[in-house]
Design an enzyme around this catalytic site. Structure first.
Site, PDB file in Angstrom:
ATOM      1  N   LYS A 105       0.859  -1.185   0.000  1.00 32.32           N
ATOM      2  CA  LYS A 105       0.000   0.000   0.000  1.00 32.32           C
ATOM      3  C   LYS A 105       0.885   1.220   0.000  1.00 32.32           C
ATOM      4  O   LYS A 105       2.031   1.188   0.465  1.00 32.32           O
ATOM      5  CB  LYS A 105      -0.910   0.023   1.238  1.00 32.32           C
ATOM      6  CG  LYS A 105      -2.226   0.737   1.001  1.00 32.32           C
ATOM      7  CD  LYS A 105      -3.170  -0.100   0.151  1.00 32.32           C
ATOM      8  CE  LYS A 105      -4.521   0.575  -0.025  1.00 32.32           C
ATOM      9  NZ  LYS A 105      -5.470  -0.288  -0.738  1.00 32.32           N
ATOM     10  N   GLY A 217     -21.264   5.979   2.510  1.00 28.99           N
ATOM     11  CA  GLY A 217     -20.127   6.384   1.681  1.00 28.99           C
ATOM     12  C   GLY A 217     -20.535   6.361   0.220  1.00 28.99           C
ATOM     13  O   GLY A 217     -20.871   5.308  -0.310  1.00 28.99           O
ATOM     14  N   ASN A 220     -16.357   6.506  -5.069  1.00 31.87           N
ATOM     15  CA  ASN A 220     -16.304   5.619  -6.225  1.00 31.87           C
ATOM     16  C   ASN A 220     -16.955   4.271  -5.937  1.00 31.87           C
ATOM     17  O   ASN A 220     -17.832   3.818  -6.667  1.00 31.87           O
ATOM     18  CB  ASN A 220     -14.855   5.414  -6.659  1.00 31.87           C
ATOM     19  CG  ASN A 220     -14.733   4.485  -7.860  1.00 31.87           C
ATOM     20  OD1 ASN A 220     -15.269   4.753  -8.920  1.00 31.87           O
ATOM     21  ND2 ASN A 220     -14.036   3.372  -7.680  1.00 31.87           N
TER      22      ASN A 220
END
Length: 415
Positions: A105, A217, A220
């Site tokens: 990450k 949320g 995307n």
């Protein structure tokens, strides 16, 4: 909100399955530490002529099963512990879905909303110039994450190609189609999540036709989760929220109109024909399916007793705290853990890599079919282990993933 360090949560999930696998303390110590970290300082010339220095990271957690893979997050609250935790999650996610990849990450501490497009491009290129020696198609392949997108990935791929002096599409995934991207990548995480929800509903005997859904949320992943709900499963989205508020409509929301409203106003709040609710209200709604699709620590010991959903599908990373997990399990809420539920993104990123390596581009239908097959295989493996050992789905998922990583480490002679 009850805050918990995501890294400590992931480590405790890891520890929960080590006894069953007879993992020694020495092996556990290896599993709890990243193999490599790079911290960088990125001096950036701003549009007004001033200079700012941004901090960035790249963490490669474990590469026993193959080159590491993981997103790049641009966020003002980014911390190295969060990046470590997300790299760990990627390791277990890739192993659970049986991808020949390890976990990584990356991130930069910044507020991309406060940057101009030119500044964002400069920052994206500066980050890649700083980390390019440790990344590449056979080392570590970055992808988009929070507040990064195909355009950012295009700049990063181009900058990496300049650094190595050859066009290298396979160095980055999540790219636009015209430069080696894959069909089906934009909605892959959400689509994979719906495949997982379908498998969970089948096991629970729940008919998804007209089942009610709340999505926390609306970025995307969350927006695609809402828009795919009806077309993939016949569900009815009754509530969504974002950082500026939430909305509810009992008869269901028109997600196409809602997307247009969000693009115009920047928020779902104020959508005509809906009533305003808070993010906390949304978590506690009487819906069939609750989808946390934003950041971590949204389902906590405080609100978990009030969760009424039959299925909680974790499209976000680490949205449920440890205490909340135990409460939900006792209440009979079926939690689809993050490393299983949101694996669609890395699966299609892997498929993009395969297409880049073979200089090919598959159809959207082909990508969707491959995604569905891999999600189904992982879901059924978790379900089988969960039933055999009486473990909840999260513990079963971690057990499968950790076992595969340990087997790879042993085969390579690391242990």
């Amino acid at each position: 909100m009850e805050e918990q360090n995501l890294l400590s949560i992931v480590e405790k999930h890891l520890c929960s399955c080590t006894k069953e696998l007879s993992i020694t303390p020495q092996i556990e110590a290896l599993l709890r530490n990243p193999i490599r970290e790079l911290h960088v300082a990125l001096p950036l010339c701003m549009d007004d002529g001033s200079m700012q220095v941004f901090r960035g990271f790249r963490v490669q957690y474990n590469d026993a099963r193959g080159p590491t893979k993981g997103g790049i997050r641009f966020h003002p609250d980014q911390t190295i512990d969060t990046v470590r935790a997300l790299a760990s999650l990627m390791t277990w996610k890739c192993a659970l879905h049986n991808l020949p990849l390890g976990g990584a990450k990356g991130g930069v501490i910044c507020n991309p909303k406060a940057l101009s497009p030119v500044e964002l491009e400069r920052l994206s290129r500066a980050y890649i110039r700083s980390i390019y020696p440790i990344i590449g198609p056979d080392k570590d392949i970055p992808a988009p994450d929070v507040y990064t997108n195909p355009q950012v990935m295009a700049w990063m791929m181009d900058e990496y190609s300049k650094c190595v002096m050859k066009t290298t599409f396979g160095a980055i995934t999540g790219k636009p189609l015209v430069i080696g991207g894959s069909e089906g990548r934009l909605d892959a995480t959400a689509r994979g999540g719906w495949f997982a929800i379908g498998e969970a509903a089948r096991g629970l005997g729940l008919d998804l036709k007209d089942a009610t859904v709340a999505v926390q949320g609306f970025g995307n992943v969350g927006s695609y989760a809402a828009s795919l709900a009806h077309s993939l499963s016949g569900c009815r989205v009754v509530a969504v929220s974002d950082s500026r508020g939430g909305i509810y409509r009992r008869d269901g929301l028109d997600t196409d109109e809602l997307m247009r409203h969000k693009e115009k106003t920047g928020t779902v709040a104020g959508f005509p024909g809906s009533e305003g609710i808070t993010n906390e209200d949304l978590i506690e709604l009487g819906v069939d399916i609750l989808i946390p699709a934003a950041l971590e620590n949204v389902v906590t010991a405080r609100n978990a007793p009030h969760v009424k959903a039959k299925i909680l599908a974790e499209l976000a990373n680490g949205p449920t705290t440890l205490e909340a997990d135990e409460i939900l399990s006792a209440q009979g809420v079926h939690v689809i853990p993050d490393i299983l539920c949101n694996g669609g993104g890395v699966i299609v990123s892997y498929l993009e890599m395969v297409q880049n390596f073979s200089m090919d581009q598959w159809s959207e239908a082909d990508v969707h079919a491959r995604l569905a097959a891999r999600m189904q295989t992982a879901c059924r493996a978790v379900e089988e282990l969960s039933r055999s050992y009486g473990a909840n789905p999260r513990r079963a998922a971690y057990t499968i993933a950790v076992k595969r990583v340990v087997e790879a480490m042993k085969a390579r002679g690391w242990l």
